[in-house]
Design an enzyme around this catalytic site. Structure first.
Site, PDB file in Angstrom:
ATOM      1  N   GLU A 130       0.883  -1.150   0.000  1.00 37.74           N
ATOM      2  CA  GLU A 130       0.000   0.000   0.000  1.00 37.74           C
ATOM      3  C   GLU A 130       0.928   1.208   0.000  1.00 37.74           C
ATOM      4  OE1 GLU A 130      -2.357   0.834   3.577  1.00 37.74           O
ATOM      5  OE2 GLU A 130      -2.143   2.832   2.718  1.00 37.74           O
ATOM      6  N   CYS A 142      -2.739   8.026   5.021  1.00 39.02           N
ATOM      7  CA  CYS A 142      -2.804   7.651   3.601  1.00 39.02           C
ATOM      8  C   CYS A 142      -4.162   7.987   3.016  1.00 39.02           C
ATOM      9  CB  CYS A 142      -2.500   6.172   3.423  1.00 39.02           C
ATOM     10  SG  CYS A 142      -3.389   5.137   4.573  1.00 39.02           S
ATOM     11  N   GLU A 150       1.689  12.758  -3.798  1.00 37.39           N
ATOM     12  CA  GLU A 150       1.231  12.905  -2.421  1.00 37.39           C
ATOM     13  C   GLU A 150       2.170  13.828  -1.637  1.00 37.39           C
ATOM     14  OE1 GLU A 150       1.399   9.257  -0.236  1.00 37.39           O
ATOM     15  OE2 GLU A 150      -0.019   9.930   1.288  1.00 37.39           O
TER      16      GLU A 150
END
Lengths: 535, 535
Positions: B244, B281, B387
């Protein structure tokens, strides 16, 4: 390469519309049934074309044809019934009940990944071809399919595509508004008569391709996997490759079974090795015998006799023929292994044709005694651990089940055992002391195989829910999946979850009134594939 | 590197016995419950240690602690109940009924892969740490676990390991005969205080490791995946990596929702960005506004005001702090994007500490008008598609849902919409003409996200069956799975099938008398996860 790129551009044009056309599961089911019906109508022509092109016998292709259409219809039923999406509903926990995290409404299901590229097998031109299991499962999932031509049977491939494409076009034109038969049909075919590596690479790198199904050699599967992951180095999205890569399938004959019915087992295994002239991924490759040397010798003599009685046959292609000859030469060179069949050469020339001769190699040297797998491995690991595609097998002594663990993992492991064999208790003194040898062996074997067969040959695949046609590496690269059976549909899917979504906007699979009847909620508790958890 | 190898040798010693100790699902359940209970007893010490080490607030760690122990207990229940193995039974079809292929008895289930290496997250030292979801799901599946230390919180990691290891040792010693607490405990910990790349690589390459769970950066996840596949080049077996890898989560605020409750949504999103100081996240990263320019301006002003009102805070590590500063600088450099919060610097120095300042960037230039995602992408794709870990977000205009598809896939997409928004009908003239814009948008968004949230923030994860914590690349490398919820157990498993196996030799999950009650056969028809197919 430029030609390949042009073909590919044509092959992927309009695929988005093709995806939308497959959005309705009833339409998908109708398409799969229509393809099966169209193939049935052309059965004689297909079988004749394939037999001429592959040297497989009509008697071998008949059941394969039934498997192809049976699989298409099975996936039609799977798509229609709908529970394959693994719908789950978690309504908010009632007041007072505990929820980990925010107490929201959550619903999940599987959704299609997108266009799937299918690289079919040389040896099953129907069941693993243009209309084979990968294509059927991908269409059932809602994914368009692009099939790469197999150079071993382009005529078969083009014929199947022509029939399936036509049936699909008619079915979709009749059921989807605005459907354009010229550019929207979600089944494409990319020609590759020259076995041009560039065609496969371009397909695996193509932006629109979302997943790959491959059946073939280990080298081929690994190369495709590398290309698919390498997409990320060019700024692309890596895609999954489901590669079934062949297998040296083990057969263990326990002491009691060898003694009481060695001849019968030898006959079983001879038929299994000879079916399709050994060109099956489930062919028995490594036969390990427990028990007495006399019983083992009798077994090897009988199996050799039966293989000697079989005619030499043409293999699928010149490439495979050459590889068979090299494979047999490798086995012959292994110290401790002897050829026990009587014909000396792996190939014979008949007319202008090279034909493959069935061969058996055994570690049954009367002077040196039997050798087990570990001993043999030390003497020629590469050779006995490599699949020889064609009618050849190796017999070893199997003193101690644990030796099986030293062999590479396989698609199938067969075990022949009698009642007596069930009672042999392990005296290893370790943690499993006191279990039967057979139970130990089975649990060891299960660790290195996808399917464990009891008192039966590894060949022959039942297409049903429980089927696992897969296994640990090197048999496949994805032991979590199967290439055969309803579960194969999940390879082409991913999970998505809807949180607090208004009922009207949910896919019908997840709506409150459960129109497909595919899930249950019991007292508001979580569901999982129809069964409430923590019940 | 030599030290790492020595540690690793110690960490994998006796793991086979550890696997056997976990063979009984009741034992696995007891172990998971015992770990949860031991952690509960040390709750105050754990939270104090973690808070001091990570700068996360006790108020943030309290619910995370509950999620950690809740997840352990959930997986204990999953292991105990037993239906997760996806047992299926196909008895031979009755006389007259059709079977595709040989009409044999087939039974399949999931079995554990073997030892799992866990690379936990920096930002959830408890829920994704030594005793987090990967560890809990792997133990529930029957796989031993080797945790690699996270250099951002070694004290927390060692404390958790000490507690869990002790609880597990006591539980197994009491329930497994011949269990050796000195060398058999199937939970190991490999120290890595210096963030030595060699430790992770050696672990990923270790022969005994059968799968990897990773939570962290995209670069880290991809590197680990390369190592895991590269095993094959050294003659080894490639292993799966479930990575992930973070996410730029999209939030879409539709026209009606922005108009009627823009302030309220801004407050929701401010809380979501600021929770754990943006180090999640699931943090909203890209907020797209539909509707009128005035409404959008008011929304941006309100969200900026709320972020300005928040204190600067220390981030998890110096490394993350430096990356936050660089990420904000990248956004600031994007043509068309302006900083709308009032503090000019991403970091402020307080005492000896660098603290992160919440920042909002918006494409709301009053002269040039709003820019949508495609326009912005052309101007600074790398920056707005990456991100920024920490309390920063970007606001864009969202004219046309389809633009969302140009953004990278995400773990979560949130949609705020009112009743009015449901009625906006698409006039694209294409195949979907006549559907509502929202339905179109949702189906487009679902294609690029793992979880679609309606009228709620992306942060906050309910641990339940339907949860999907995952999504297409680059959010993860395995969109077919989830890192949270019962389904996460399947990551550590593979399929195995038993054909014609005597009942006494079958695993109890597959026996005729169905002792766990986990499957049903109806009129001898195939079963699938408890539901008969083709019903």
């Amino acid at each position: 390469m430029n030609d390949a790129m042009n073909d590919l551009a044509a092959a992927t044009r309009g695929l988005s519309a093709g995806t939308l056309a497959l959005a309705d599961r009833a339409v998908r089911a109708a398409v799969l049934d229509a393809i099966a019906a169209a193939l049935d109508s052309a059965r004689a022509e297909i079988i004749a074309t394939t037999a001429a092109e592959t040297a497989l016998l009509p008697a071998e292709l008949e059941p394969e044809f039934d498997r192809m259409t049976g699989t298409l219809r099975m996936f039609a039923a799977v798509a229609r019934e709908g529970s394959w999406v693994r719908a789950a509903i978690d309504t908010p926990a009632p007041a007072g009940a505990k929820s980990i995290g925010p107490n929201v409404d959550m619903r999940r299901m599987l959704v299609p990944l997108g266009p799937v590229a299918v690289f079919g097998a040389s040896n099953f031109p129907l069941a693993y071809g243009v209309c084979g299991g990968d294509t059927a499962s991908a269409l059932a999932a809602g994914c368009p399919v692009i099939v790469k031509e197999h150079p071993a049977h382009p005529k078969t491939g083009r014929l199947l595509w022509f029939i399936a494409h036509g049936a699909m076009a008619r079915c979709l034109a009749a059921s989807v508004e605005g459907f354009d038969v010229a550019s929207h049909v979600p089944l494409r075919y990319v020609e590759d008569p020259g076995h041009d590596r560039g065609v496969g690479v371009a397909l695996a790198e193509h932006e629109q391709v979302a997943a790959i199904g491959f059946t073939g050699s280990r080298a081929g599967g690994l190369a495709l996997d590398r290309v698919a992951r390498g997409r990320v180095d060019r700024g692309g999205v890596p895609i999954p490759v489901f590669a079934e890569m062949g297998s040296v399938n083990r057969v263990v004959v326990c002491r009691g079974a060898l003694r009481t019915r060695g001849r019968e087992i030898a006959a079983d295994l001879a038929r299994s090795v000879l079916a399709r002239h050994g060109q099956q991924c489930t062919k028995p490759g490594l036969i390990a015998l427990g028990g007495e040397a006399d019983d083992a010798r009798a077994f090897v003599a009988e199996l050799s006799r039966l293989l000697d009685a079989a005619l030499a046959r043409r293999l699928l292609s010149e490439r495979i023929t050459g590889e068979y000859e090299r494979g047999c030469a490798r086995l012959r060179a292994v110290d401790g292994l002897s050829l026990t069949t009587s014909r000396p050469d792996a190939l014979v020339h008949v007319g202008g044709e090279r034909r493959a001769v069935p061969m058996l190699f055994a570690a049954m040297d009367p002077v040196r005694g039997n050798l087990d797998y570990v001993q043999m491995f030390a003497r020629g690991a590469e050779a006995i651990g490599e699949e020889v595609f064609g009618p050849a097998a190796v017999v070893l002594c199997a003193d101690g089940w644990e030796n099986l663990l030293y062999a590479d993992a396989s698609l199938v492991t067969s075990v022949y055992a009698d009642e007596d064999d069930l009672l042999h208790v392990a005296d290893d003194g370790g943690i499993l002391h006191g279990q039967t040898e057979l139970a130990l062996g089975l649990s060891a074997a299960a660790r290195t195989t996808g399917r464990l067969v009891f008192n039966g040959v590894p060949t022959g695949v039942r297409v049903c829910e429980s089927m696992v046609h897969g296994g640990p590496y090197p048999a496949t690269n994805r032991p979590d999946t199967t290439a055969v059976g309803p579960l194969a549909i999940e390879r082409w899917c991913r999970l998505v979850c809807f949180q607090n979504c208004p009922d009207a906007l949910l896919p019908e699979e997840l709506r409150d009134d459960n129109p497909l009847g595919i899930w249950r909620t019991v007292n508001g508790r979580s569901t999982r594939d129809g069964i409430p958890r923590n019940a």
